[in-house]
Design a protein around this motif. Structure first.
Motif, mmCIF file in Angstrom:
data_model
loop_
_atom_site.group_PDB
_atom_site.id
_atom_site.type_symbol
_atom_site.label_atom_id
_atom_site.label_comp_id
_atom_site.label_asym_id
_atom_site.label_seq_id
_atom_site.Cartn_x
_atom_site.Cartn_y
_atom_site.Cartn_z
ATOM 1 N N VAL A 36 0.829 -1.199 0.000
ATOM 2 C CA VAL A 36 0.000 0.000 0.000
ATOM 3 C C VAL A 36 0.869 1.258 0.000
ATOM 4 O O VAL A 36 0.614 2.186 -0.753
ATOM 5 C CB VAL A 36 -0.963 0.005 1.215
ATOM 6 C CG1 VAL A 36 -1.777 1.278 1.259
ATOM 7 C CG2 VAL A 36 -1.882 -1.210 1.160
ATOM 8 N N LEU A 37 1.887 1.270 0.822
ATOM 9 C CA LEU A 37 2.794 2.422 0.870
ATOM 10 C C LEU A 37 3.674 2.450 -0.377
ATOM 11 O O LEU A 37 3.946 1.406 -0.968
ATOM 12 C CB LEU A 37 3.676 2.339 2.124
ATOM 13 C CG LEU A 37 2.933 2.446 3.451
ATOM 14 C CD1 LEU A 37 3.864 2.108 4.607
ATOM 15 C CD2 LEU A 37 2.348 3.830 3.616
ATOM 16 N N PRO A 38 4.149 3.641 -0.774
ATOM 17 C CA PRO A 38 5.015 3.734 -1.951
ATOM 18 C C PRO A 38 6.302 2.929 -1.752
ATOM 19 O O PRO A 38 6.886 2.941 -0.667
ATOM 20 C CB PRO A 38 5.334 5.224 -2.065
ATOM 21 C CG PRO A 38 4.396 5.927 -1.148
ATOM 22 C CD PRO A 38 3.891 4.937 -0.160
ATOM 23 N N ALA A 96 -7.963 5.858 2.851
ATOM 24 C CA ALA A 96 -7.557 6.595 1.646
ATOM 25 C C ALA A 96 -8.762 6.825 0.733
ATOM 26 O O ALA A 96 -8.945 7.914 0.180
ATOM 27 C CB ALA A 96 -6.454 5.842 0.911
ATOM 28 N N ASP A 107 -3.533 13.504 -2.614
ATOM 29 C CA ASP A 107 -2.284 12.838 -2.248
ATOM 30 C C ASP A 107 -2.456 12.098 -0.922
ATOM 31 O O ASP A 107 -1.878 12.469 0.085
ATOM 32 C CB ASP A 107 -1.151 13.862 -2.170
ATOM 33 C CG ASP A 107 0.209 13.225 -1.998
ATOM 34 O OD1 ASP A 107 0.335 11.998 -2.193
ATOM 35 O OD2 ASP A 107 1.171 13.953 -1.674
ATOM 36 N N LYS A 109 -1.336 9.296 -0.067
ATOM 37 C CA LYS A 109 -0.169 8.503 0.334
ATOM 38 C C LYS A 109 0.925 9.350 0.969
ATOM 39 O O LYS A 109 1.963 8.840 1.342
ATOM 40 C CB LYS A 109 0.397 7.748 -0.869
ATOM 41 C CG LYS A 109 -0.502 6.601 -1.300
ATOM 42 C CD LYS A 109 0.171 5.744 -2.318
ATOM 43 C CE LYS A 109 -0.701 4.545 -2.654
ATOM 44 N NZ LYS A 109 -0.054 3.641 -3.568
#
Length: 137
Positions: A36-38, A96, A107, A109
Motif C-alpha cells: 500500500v505504501l510507496p 484513503a 495525495d 499517500k
C-alpha cells in the motif's frame, strides 16, 4: 615540462580518487513487501507512518509484525504471517478511499499530510475501535 604536467595530473587524479572514497554513498532503500505504501518511501516517512499506527492504536511494532525466524529478538518486517498486518493494509486503503471520495484529498499517500480520516479517528489509541453507547451521548 611534459613529465611535470603528467606528474601534476597524476597527483590531481589521485587526490580526486582518494577524496571520492570518503564521499557518502546514497543507498537506495528498497523495502520488501510494501503493498500500500510507496515502494520508494524514505526511512523518515516510513517511520512517521509506523509511529502514527503505534500512537493511533496504542500498540508496538510486534502487533502487526511477526518475529524473525532467523534473528532472535528481531522482527521480520516483510513477513505477512500476522493477520493484523493484512488488516492494517485494508484499513489504510479504506481511509484513503474515504479521504479521496468525501474530502477530495488527492495525495492520500503523503505520510506527512493531515488527513480528515485516519487511524486515530476511530481507534483513539485502542487496538479495536470502541462502540459508543448512544444512551451515554
Amino acid at each position: 615540462m611534459k613529465s611535470r604536467t603528467i606528474f601534476t595530473l597524476t597527483i590531481l587524479l589521485s587526490l580526486v580518487v582518494f577524496m571520492s572514497a570518503f564521499m557518502p554513498i546514497k543507498q537506495e532503500r528498497i523495502y520488501k513487501n510494501l503493498k500500500v505504501l510507496p515502494k520508494d518511501i524514505s526511512k523518515e516517512d516510513l517511520g512517521t507512518v509506523m509511529d502514527g499506527f503505534k500512537t493511533s492504536l496504542g500498540v508496538k511494532c510486534n502487533y502487526c509484525h511477526a518475529p524473525s525466524e532467523t534473528e532472535k529478538g528481531k522482527l521480520d518486517f516483510a513477513s505477512d504471517a500476522k493477520p493484523e498486518k493484512g488488516t492494517a493494509r485494508m484499513m489504510m486503503l479504506m481511509t484513503a478511499k474515504i479521504n479521496k471520495k468525501y474530502f477530495h484529498i488527492k495525495d492520500v499517500k503523503n505520510p506527512n499530510a493531515i488527513l480528515p480520516v485516519s487511524c486515530i479517528t476511530c481507534h483513539n489509541g485502542n487496538e479495536r475501535p470502541k462502540t459508543l453507547d448512544p444512551a451515554t451521548l
